[in-house]
Motif scaffolding. Structure first.
Motif, mmCIF file in Angstrom:
data_model
loop_
_atom_site.group_PDB
_atom_site.id
_atom_site.type_symbol
_atom_site.label_atom_id
_atom_site.label_comp_id
_atom_site.label_asym_id
_atom_site.label_seq_id
_atom_site.Cartn_x
_atom_site.Cartn_y
_atom_site.Cartn_z
ATOM 1 N N THR A 149 32.272 40.691 32.061
ATOM 2 C CA THR A 149 32.779 40.950 33.465
ATOM 3 C C THR A 149 34.023 39.868 33.834
ATOM 4 O OG1 THR A 149 31.406 38.793 34.197
ATOM 5 C CG2 THR A 149 30.191 41.033 34.322
ATOM 6 N N ALA A 150 34.933 40.530 34.591
ATOM 7 C CA ALA A 150 35.937 39.692 35.094
ATOM 8 C C ALA A 150 35.528 38.401 35.899
ATOM 9 C CB ALA A 150 36.969 40.648 35.947
ATOM 10 N N GLU B 235 36.163 41.170 39.926
ATOM 11 C CA GLU B 235 35.038 42.073 39.255
ATOM 12 C C GLU B 235 35.763 43.444 39.718
ATOM 13 O OE1 GLU B 235 32.291 43.420 37.096
ATOM 14 O OE2 GLU B 235 32.329 41.356 37.670
ATOM 15 N N ASP C 58 38.998 44.240 38.201
ATOM 16 C CA ASP C 58 39.115 43.755 36.522
ATOM 17 C C ASP C 58 40.257 44.850 36.044
ATOM 18 O OD1 ASP C 58 38.656 42.937 34.258
ATOM 19 O OD2 ASP C 58 36.994 43.946 33.641
#
Length: 108
Positions: free
Chosen positions: A2-3, A48, A51
């Motif tokens: 995940t970012a 998120e 991203d």
């Protein structure tokens, strides 16, 4: 993976901002600043959601004052959006996500 919001300091600030091929939202903050801490979850959610289209980095003023001084940051929290290495948008103070999203939309 995940970012995430990445922490940068005076040493790697230019690389993180100038070296990115995407717009970079820089959060100038300090751990003793309540409004700064309140912005954390908002920026995490934005990292998120964006991203691959937006990099978000945090600069702790207590540890890295030079980047803030170079860009004229005198109040925190301060969000500066860089596009192609130049500051294109500045938001000072804690802001709701909708305000931040509207301010950066034209550059994404």
């Amino acid at each position: 993976m995940t970012a995430t919001v990445r922490a940068v300091n005076d040493d790697d600030f230019d690389e993180a901002v100038q070296g990115s091929g995407r717009p970079v939202l820089v959060d100038f903050w300090a751990p003793w600043c309540g409004p700064c801490r309140a912005m954390g979850p908002i920026l995490d959610a934005m990292a998120e959601a964006h991203d691959g289209t937006l990099d978000i980095v945090k600069v702790n003023l207590d540890e890295s004052p030079q980047a803030a001084q170079k860009h004229g940051v005198s109040s925190i929290p301060a969000l500066l959006l860089f596009s192609r290495g130049e500051v294109v948008t500045t938001l000072v103070g804690a802001k709701p996500r909708t305000v931040i999203e509207k301010a950066i939309a034209a550059y994404l």
